[in-house]
Design a protein around this motif. Sequence first.
Motif, PDB file in Angstrom:
ATOM      1  N   ASP A  50       0.769  -1.255   0.036  1.00 23.67           N
ATOM      2  CA  ASP A  50      -0.073   0.000   0.001  1.00 23.67           C
ATOM      3  C   ASP A  50       1.020   1.212   0.071  1.00 23.67           C
ATOM      4  O   ASP A  50       0.643   2.236  -0.612  1.00 23.67           O
ATOM      5  CB  ASP A  50      -1.132   0.033   1.224  1.00 23.67           C
ATOM      6  N   GLU A  51       1.949   1.366   0.713  1.00 22.02           N
ATOM      7  CA  GLU A  51       2.952   2.287   0.760  1.00 22.02           C
ATOM      8  C   GLU A  51       3.479   2.787  -0.592  1.00 22.02           C
ATOM      9  O   GLU A  51       3.507   3.634  -1.042  1.00 22.02           O
ATOM     10  CB  GLU A  51       3.832   2.126   1.953  1.00 22.02           C
ATOM     11  N   SER A  54       0.990   3.816  -3.029  1.00 22.84           N
ATOM     12  CA  SER A  54       0.366   5.391  -2.499  1.00 22.84           C
ATOM     13  C   SER A  54       1.577   6.225  -3.084  1.00 22.84           C
ATOM     14  O   SER A  54       1.346   7.283  -3.755  1.00 22.84           O
ATOM     15  CB  SER A  54       0.340   5.678  -1.105  1.00 22.84           C
ATOM     16  N   GLN A  55       3.012   5.924  -2.941  1.00 26.16           N
ATOM     17  CA  GLN A  55       4.036   6.752  -3.526  1.00 26.16           C
ATOM     18  C   GLN A  55       4.059   6.961  -5.071  1.00 26.16           C
ATOM     19  O   GLN A  55       4.253   7.969  -5.553  1.00 26.16           O
ATOM     20  CB  GLN A  55       5.293   6.321  -2.852  1.00 26.16           C
ATOM     21  N   VAL A  57       1.242   6.907  -6.850  1.00 25.68           N
ATOM     22  CA  VAL A  57       0.139   7.730  -7.263  1.00 25.68           C
ATOM     23  C   VAL A  57       0.518   9.037  -7.001  1.00 25.68           C
ATOM     24  O   VAL A  57       0.351  10.097  -7.649  1.00 25.68           O
ATOM     25  CB  VAL A  57      -1.065   7.209  -6.486  1.00 25.68           C
ATOM     26  N   GLU A  58       1.034   9.482  -5.760  1.00 26.63           N
ATOM     27  CA  GLU A  58       1.526  10.698  -5.334  1.00 26.63           C
ATOM     28  C   GLU A  58       2.395  11.340  -6.242  1.00 26.63           C
ATOM     29  O   GLU A  58       2.488  12.472  -6.338  1.00 26.63           O
ATOM     30  CB  GLU A  58       1.972  10.567  -3.854  1.00 26.63           C
ATOM     31  N   GLN A  59       3.110  10.615  -6.894  1.00 29.58           N
ATOM     32  CA  GLN A  59       4.324  10.994  -7.709  1.00 29.58           C
ATOM     33  C   GLN A  59       3.659  11.177  -9.289  1.00 29.58           C
ATOM     34  O   GLN A  59       4.520  11.582  -9.996  1.00 29.58           O
ATOM     35  CB  GLN A  59       5.680  10.224  -7.754  1.00 29.58           C
ATOM     36  N   GLY A  60       2.523  10.707  -9.515  1.00 31.74           N
ATOM     37  CA  GLY A  60       1.926  10.870 -10.852  1.00 31.74           C
ATOM     38  C   GLY A  60       2.338   9.653 -11.680  1.00 31.74           C
ATOM     39  O   GLY A  60       2.648  10.076 -12.819  1.00 31.74           O
TER      40      GLY A  60
END
Length: 92
Positions: A50-51, A54-55, A57-60
């Motif tokens: 999950d981590e 998430s990273q 997705v956060e970084q596009g």
Amino acid sequence: TEKCRTDICLMVPEDTKPGSGIETKNFTGGKYGVIRKTITSKDQYGSAWDELMSQVVEQGLDCDDRPCFELYHSYDINTGVADVSFCTALTD
């Protein structure tokens, strides 16, 4: 889910002849998002994935259809403690 499965893989020399019931596949390499974790309990694997996601997705960044995998640097069979890189394929 129906499409979820686990394959156990080892890197072997190209000329390796597998035994019955074992197949070889090429690892195409490429760009991967990676985090490395020390896992001390089986319930930590899901949160590590999950981590990582998430990273991503956060970084596009975008994932492609190559398999994701866990690379074990070490695993203690007695304690279950593992040093693991979690890897997901990214588009170039």
